[in-house]
Design a protein around this motif. Structure first.
Motif, short mmCIF file in Angstrom:
data_model
loop_
_atom_site.label_atom_id
_atom_site.label_comp_id
_atom_site.label_asym_id
_atom_site.label_seq_id
_atom_site.Cartn_x
_atom_site.Cartn_y
_atom_site.Cartn_z
N SER A 47 -13.65 16.00 -13.42
CA SER A 47 -13.46 15.45 -14.62
C SER A 47 -14.67 14.74 -15.31
O SER A 47 -15.34 14.20 -14.49
N THR A 51 -16.97 14.44 -12.57
CA THR A 51 -16.76 13.69 -11.28
C THR A 51 -15.52 14.36 -10.58
O THR A 51 -14.56 15.05 -11.15
N VAL A 78 -12.15 14.64 -8.78
CA VAL A 78 -11.18 13.94 -8.69
C VAL A 78 -10.12 14.31 -7.63
O VAL A 78 -9.71 15.39 -7.65
N ASP A 79 -10.25 13.45 -6.63
CA ASP A 79 -9.26 13.57 -5.46
C ASP A 79 -7.84 12.63 -5.49
O ASP A 79 -8.10 11.53 -5.29
N PRO A 80 -6.90 13.24 -6.04
CA PRO A 80 -5.65 12.15 -6.15
C PRO A 80 -4.97 11.52 -4.81
O PRO A 80 -4.19 10.89 -4.89
N ASN A 81 -5.38 12.44 -3.79
CA ASN A 81 -4.96 11.77 -2.33
C ASN A 81 -5.60 10.52 -2.16
O ASN A 81 -6.43 10.19 -2.13
N GLY A 82 -4.67 9.71 -1.40
CA GLY A 82 -5.22 8.35 -0.85
C GLY A 82 -4.34 7.37 -1.00
O GLY A 82 -3.21 7.48 -1.18
N ASP A 83 -4.92 6.16 -0.80
CA ASP A 83 -4.40 4.97 -0.88
C ASP A 83 -4.32 4.20 -2.20
O ASP A 83 -5.55 4.11 -2.73
N PHE A 84 -3.35 3.63 -2.45
CA PHE A 84 -3.25 2.79 -3.69
C PHE A 84 -2.38 1.45 -3.40
O PHE A 84 -1.58 1.55 -2.56
N GLU A 85 -2.81 0.44 -4.26
CA GLU A 85 -1.71 -0.67 -3.92
C GLU A 85 -0.71 -0.54 -5.13
O GLU A 85 -1.29 -0.41 -6.49
N ALA A 114 2.16 2.99 -11.43
CA ALA A 114 1.80 4.15 -10.22
C ALA A 114 2.46 5.40 -10.84
O ALA A 114 3.10 5.56 -11.70
N ARG A 115 1.69 6.39 -10.12
CA ARG A 115 1.96 7.89 -10.55
C ARG A 115 3.49 8.03 -10.33
O ARG A 115 3.94 7.67 -9.36
N TYR A 116 4.02 8.84 -11.20
CA TYR A 116 5.33 9.45 -11.05
C TYR A 116 5.24 10.92 -11.08
O TYR A 116 4.43 11.52 -11.74
N GLN A 150 0.82 -1.02 0.16
CA GLN A 150 0.03 -0.07 0.05
C GLN A 150 0.90 1.46 0.08
O GLN A 150 1.72 1.41 0.74
N SER A 206 0.56 5.78 0.06
CA SER A 206 -0.44 6.65 0.18
C SER A 206 0.10 8.01 -0.29
O SER A 206 1.23 8.45 0.20
#
Lengths: 341, 341
Positions: B48, B57, B59-66, B134-136, B37, B39
């Motif tokens: 968007s 909708t 769009v909140d990019p903050n949060g948890d990702f696998e 994942a985001r860079y 995980q 964050s």
């Protein structure tokens, strides 16, 4: 030996294997469909190390690329008990893995329908998974969107309250999602773009044209793509199953083109708990009502109304997915989409 | 009915199907392995539109990702003629599609080894295909690299001169790549990062641990990952087949850990025509020589030296791929990696 023997033997082998999924696999494979060549020029050249221990490699981003294609994998069972191949189109921010093994490791819809004798064609839409994605903003116009676990937990109606710590997440009471496998499900999430609907539609249309007469099963974001594919090739799409479609074409004379295609729309439980679905569900219900009024053959199953409760947005991953698949299989039988036995 | 009957019946079914690939599929499925995980916080919120016709909708990019997981798909044949599952690890900028149907539509290595009775486990490495990315620069440290068609044409030794127009491309004389399918092959390319070697190795190690005793087949960039996985779990990796490995561990006492693992390294033709391979091939040859000197069981096949000419870097896609697969299957038989019949 006559063909009947092959069926008998396959059944015998399946029984002996001890695994419910054993089945003769006549053929399997994959392909990319759609897409085009795109060229870039004028970007600076850099150097980069790609493999540990290897010297730096010159990176020139300019050149030709294939973009906008879709990936499709197929498994053809024998005997084939469905009249047509089943094309399975996933929803937004996901890939064809949606249909495969469920996050809790149990067999999913891909296994269910393959075992039931359907040739299954599972795709990764343009920009998702094995379809690949293209550079932005040079080729795609916008940056991608990454779905958070919190958004999925809430919008997919897994539960009312997400927390980073799995032990502190609140699930829907009586919900069917295997919540202990939610983080495993989150590993299936892929980035998505908001600017690729038209190219994705083109690739789906190309897929329908390539495979030929087929039944299309869509989920969520793919709802619009599936309905539109049927409008674009009403003689080729022989049936359409929409699981919680995020949208649908507006009522109107255009829908006259769909009256010969049996359609099934399935909705899960607790729609009212999430504003996204309160807003989106009416599109497909209005579509169904209008199509029916035009003489179309469309059935809407709201699962709680037939006594099946607790399903969220990811119906095909829920613990009762086989039960829902069975409803779909029954509908296909009633609509003449299965071969007579 | 005894198990022998199941084998007989499966064979009968295969013969009757009229397709060389027919085989009983005991089980199939997929899973993600590895990852963690991650964050994010502090990024701005935007709006968007994700589905045509739907309202915007938030769009909140903050949060948890696998992140950092790997995707694995498996097909288990019956009868099983291999002693161990075969794990197939693709090279850089590609996915597991490498092993599946070839770009010209012919059956690939995945089909060959499944048909030969190997349980096949085909993975998409971290950041590639269905593994997701994942985001860079927030999670991955660098931007991705997109391989151009020109670079693939040249570095994969398809031919000496690439052109945008397929009719103007110059292929290697006597080359085995199905050049008319090169653009189809380019649809398989996916972006890659240069900063993810350590996390990719962790995911491969987790895969080996999950599947247990197995034979690993690697291509190109996966060479290092495969050799390192064997060093990390020398009791679990029961055999290693490296097709044109881009790198290999340096000679030294560490290699003593590998002496019990039969290894096969395969190189194609025209290595001297491309500076990348002139530079990279010596790593695996030095590795093989040192491992042999330490009592290891390693065989190097340079295909032109055994009379097989014209193979490029994508050996598993070449028109003679079945011939090369046959060499590998023979080697596995000699090394006791197949079941006695």
């Amino acid at each position: 030996m006559r063909p009947a023997m092959a069926i008998l033997c396959a059944t015998a082998a399946a029984v002996l294997s001890g695994a419910a999924e054993a089945q003769v696999l006549k053929e399997f494979g994959s392909f990319h469909v759609g897409g085009r060549q795109a060229s870039l020029s004028g970007y600076p050249v850099t150097e980069s190390v790609f493999t540990q221990g290897a010297p730096p490699t010159r990176v020139d981003p300019n050149g030709d690329f294939e973009v906008e294609q879709m990936y499709v994998q197929y498994l053809i069972p024998e005997p084939q008990r469905a009249r047509y191949p089943l094309l399975m189109w996933h929803g937004g921010g996901l890939t064809g893995v949606t249909w495969d093994t469920k996050p809790d490791g149990q067999p999913g819809f891909m296994q269910y329908f393959f075992r039931a004798g359907h040739p299954v064609y599972v795709s990764d839409a343009v920009e998702r998974g094995r379809a690949s994605w293209a550079r932005y903003p040079e080729i795609y116009k916008t940056p991608p969107f990454f779905r958070t676990k919190k958004e999925a937990w809430e919008q997919f109606r897994i539960g009312p309250a997400y927390a980073t710590d799995p032990a502190r997440r609140v699930a829907t009471p009586g919900g069917r999602f295997p919540v202990q496998a939610f983080d495993q499900f989150a590993k299936q999430f892929v980035p998505r773009w908001t600017s690729n609907d038209a190219i994705t539609q083109r690739a789906y249309d190309a897929l329908v044209e390539k495979v030929g007469p087929s039944v299309v099963m869509v989920h969520s974001q793919a709802g619009n793509f599936g309905f539109r594919a049927a409008l674009n090739a009403p003689g080729t799409v022989k049936g359409l199953i929409a699981l919680e479609p995020a949208g649908a074409p507006a009522p109107g004379p255009e829908l006259d083109r769909l009256t010969a295609i049996p359609m099934l729309i399935v909705w899960g439980d607790n729609i009212g708990s999430e504003p996204v679905w309160v807003r989106q569900q009416p599109f497909s219900l209005a579509f169904a009502a209008d199509l029916k009024a035009r003489g179309g053959d469309v059935e809407v199953i709201e699962l709680p109304k037939v006594g099946i409760t607790g399903n969220d947005h990811m119906i095909m991953m829920d613990t009762n997915s086989d039960q829902v698949a069975g409803l779909i299989e029954d509908w296909m039988r009633r609509k003449g989409l299965l071969r007579e036995r």
